[in-house]
Design a protein around this motif. Structure first.
Motif, PDB file in Angstrom:
ATOM      1  N   UNK A   1       0.934  -1.091  -0.215  1.00  0.00           N
ATOM      2  CA  UNK A   1       0.205  -0.001   0.081  1.00  0.00           C
ATOM      3  C   UNK A   1       0.871   1.075  -0.164  1.00  0.00           C
ATOM      4  N   UNK A   2       0.615   2.150  -0.826  1.00  0.00           N
ATOM      5  CA  UNK A   2       1.200   3.414  -0.682  1.00  0.00           C
ATOM      6  C   UNK A   2       0.305   4.750  -0.769  1.00  0.00           C
ATOM      7  N   UNK A   3       0.728   5.648  -0.095  1.00  0.00           N
ATOM      8  CA  UNK A   3      -0.030   6.781   0.256  1.00  0.00           C
ATOM      9  C   UNK A   3       0.347   7.888  -0.685  1.00  0.00           C
ATOM     10  N   UNK A   4      -0.484   8.535  -1.487  1.00  0.00           N
ATOM     11  CA  UNK A   4      -0.185   9.290  -2.605  1.00  0.00           C
ATOM     12  C   UNK A   4      -0.530  10.741  -2.133  1.00  0.00           C
ATOM     13  N   UNK A   5       0.130  11.756  -2.228  1.00  0.00           N
ATOM     14  CA  UNK A   5      -0.278  13.173  -1.914  1.00  0.00           C
ATOM     15  C   UNK A   5      -1.365  13.496  -3.073  1.00  0.00           C
ATOM     16  N   UNK A   6      -2.332  14.361  -2.602  1.00  0.00           N
ATOM     17  CA  UNK A   6      -3.479  14.620  -3.287  1.00  0.00           C
ATOM     18  C   UNK A   6      -3.282  15.307  -4.733  1.00  0.00           C
ATOM     19  N   UNK A   7      -2.015  15.817  -4.974  1.00  0.00           N
ATOM     20  CA  UNK A   7      -1.742  16.856  -5.959  1.00  0.00           C
ATOM     21  C   UNK A   7      -0.908  15.760  -7.141  1.00  0.00           C
ATOM     22  N   UNK A   8      -0.870  14.392  -6.859  1.00  0.00           N
ATOM     23  CA  UNK A   8      -0.122  13.578  -7.748  1.00  0.00           C
ATOM     24  C   UNK A   8      -1.278  12.590  -8.567  1.00  0.00           C
ATOM     25  N   UNK A   9      -2.520  12.763  -7.952  1.00  0.00           N
ATOM     26  CA  UNK A   9      -3.956  12.077  -8.628  1.00  0.00           C
ATOM     27  C   UNK A   9      -4.506  12.990  -9.277  1.00  0.00           C
ATOM     28  N   UNK A  10      -5.041  12.906 -10.280  1.00  0.00           N
ATOM     29  CA  UNK A  10      -6.420  13.535 -10.880  1.00  0.00           C
ATOM     30  C   UNK A  10      -7.617  12.773 -10.440  1.00  0.00           C
ATOM     31  N   UNK A  11      -8.148  13.464  -9.289  1.00  0.00           N
ATOM     32  CA  UNK A  11      -9.165  12.757  -8.662  1.00  0.00           C
ATOM     33  C   UNK A  11     -10.607  12.833  -9.572  1.00  0.00           C
ATOM     34  N   UNK A  12     -10.415  13.794 -10.245  1.00  0.00           N
ATOM     35  CA  UNK A  12     -11.756  13.918 -11.117  1.00  0.00           C
ATOM     36  C   UNK A  12     -11.745  12.906 -12.218  1.00  0.00           C
ATOM     37  N   UNK A  13     -10.951  12.323 -12.656  1.00  0.00           N
ATOM     38  CA  UNK A  13     -10.629  11.196 -13.370  1.00  0.00           C
ATOM     39  C   UNK A  13     -10.993   9.721 -12.812  1.00  0.00           C
ATOM     40  N   UNK A  14     -11.158   9.455 -11.443  1.00  0.00           N
ATOM     41  CA  UNK A  14     -11.368   8.480 -10.972  1.00  0.00           C
ATOM     42  C   UNK A  14     -12.954   8.366 -10.806  1.00  0.00           C
ATOM     43  N   UNK A  15     -13.487   7.098 -11.058  1.00  0.00           N
ATOM     44  CA  UNK A  15     -14.915   6.772 -10.745  1.00  0.00           C
ATOM     45  C   UNK A  15     -15.037   6.315  -9.227  1.00  0.00           C
ATOM     46  N   UNK A  16     -15.098   7.098  -8.259  1.00  0.00           N
ATOM     47  CA  UNK A  16     -15.247   6.785  -6.798  1.00  0.00           C
ATOM     48  C   UNK A  16     -16.858   6.025  -6.561  1.00  0.00           C
ATOM     49  N   UNK A  17     -16.678   4.960  -5.841  1.00  0.00           N
ATOM     50  CA  UNK A  17     -17.890   4.480  -5.418  1.00  0.00           C
ATOM     51  C   UNK A  17     -17.756   3.971  -3.945  1.00  0.00           C
ATOM     52  N   UNK A  18     -18.805   3.856  -3.140  1.00  0.00           N
ATOM     53  CA  UNK A  18     -18.822   3.285  -1.975  1.00  0.00           C
ATOM     54  C   UNK A  18     -19.797   2.302  -1.813  1.00  0.00           C
ATOM     55  N   UNK A  19     -19.955   1.366  -0.672  1.00  0.00           N
ATOM     56  CA  UNK A  19     -20.742   0.449  -0.574  1.00  0.00           C
ATOM     57  C   UNK A  19     -22.504   0.870  -0.242  1.00  0.00           C
ATOM     58  N   UNK A  20     -23.223   0.207  -0.791  1.00  0.00           N
ATOM     59  CA  UNK A  20     -24.638   0.671  -0.646  1.00  0.00           C
ATOM     60  C   UNK A  20     -25.036   0.216   0.947  1.00  0.00           C
ATOM     61  N   UNK A  25     -24.674   9.453   7.198  1.00  0.00           N
ATOM     62  CA  UNK A  25     -24.130  10.294   7.837  1.00  0.00           C
ATOM     63  C   UNK A  25     -22.482  10.508   7.118  1.00  0.00           C
ATOM     64  N   UNK A  26     -22.362   9.823   6.172  1.00  0.00           N
ATOM     65  CA  UNK A  26     -20.867  10.027   5.345  1.00  0.00           C
ATOM     66  C   UNK A  26     -19.881   9.390   5.817  1.00  0.00           C
ATOM     67  N   UNK A  27     -19.892   8.507   6.792  1.00  0.00           N
ATOM     68  CA  UNK A  27     -18.809   7.865   7.355  1.00  0.00           C
ATOM     69  C   UNK A  27     -18.277   6.715   6.663  1.00  0.00           C
ATOM     70  N   UNK A  28     -17.689   6.810   5.335  1.00  0.00           N
ATOM     71  CA  UNK A  28     -17.595   5.869   4.389  1.00  0.00           C
ATOM     72  C   UNK A  28     -16.266   5.677   3.825  1.00  0.00           C
ATOM     73  N   UNK A  29     -15.964   4.760   3.359  1.00  0.00           N
ATOM     74  CA  UNK A  29     -14.683   4.416   2.546  1.00  0.00           C
ATOM     75  C   UNK A  29     -15.076   4.597   1.089  1.00  0.00           C
ATOM     76  N   UNK A  30     -14.349   5.119   0.272  1.00  0.00           N
ATOM     77  CA  UNK A  30     -14.757   5.120  -1.171  1.00  0.00           C
ATOM     78  C   UNK A  30     -13.326   4.686  -1.912  1.00  0.00           C
ATOM     79  N   UNK A  31     -13.922   3.720  -3.118  1.00  0.00           N
ATOM     80  CA  UNK A  31     -12.733   3.159  -3.702  1.00  0.00           C
ATOM     81  C   UNK A  31     -12.940   3.444  -5.135  1.00  0.00           C
ATOM     82  N   UNK A  32     -11.914   3.283  -5.860  1.00  0.00           N
ATOM     83  CA  UNK A  32     -11.854   3.847  -7.390  1.00  0.00           C
ATOM     84  C   UNK A  32     -10.731   2.965  -8.209  1.00  0.00           C
ATOM     85  N   UNK A  33     -10.909   2.414  -9.111  1.00  0.00           N
ATOM     86  CA  UNK A  33     -10.019   1.474 -10.017  1.00  0.00           C
ATOM     87  C   UNK A  33      -9.359   2.686 -10.757  1.00  0.00           C
TER      88      UNK A  33
END
Length: 76
Positions: A1-20, A25-33
């Motif tokens: 696992x690697x932590x990447x700073x927010x400036x190195x990934x274009x988050x707008x290009x990722x299709x974020x999703x979370x579990x149904x 309240x928004x306490x969720x983990x989101x994942x994106x391929x």
């Protein structure tokens, strides 16, 4: 696992999703391929915060463990 700073990934290009099963309240983990085959993970309450990057084998190992109940003791 690697932590990447927010400036190195274009988050707008990722299709974020979370579990149904996530709570409203928004306490969720989101994942994106990612295009390179890895999987990005972030806290939904802090979308501009840190992003963790996992390989597919790491995600596979976690999901197998979760499905077999290895992490049930961590649930509320």
């Amino acid at each position: 696992m690697t932590e990447i700073s927010a400036t190195r990934i274009d988050r707008s290009e990722l299709a974020w999703r979370k579990s149904t099963f996530s709570n409203p309240s928004g306490n969720c983990v989101e994942v994106a391929p990612m295009a390179d085959g890895q999987v990005a993970m972030r806290n939904s309450r802090d979308p501009e915060g840190s992003v963790l990057i996992y390989t597919r084998p790491e995600i596979d190992a976690f999901l197998r463990g979760a499905k077999s109940g290895e992490f049930d003791d961590l649930a509320i």
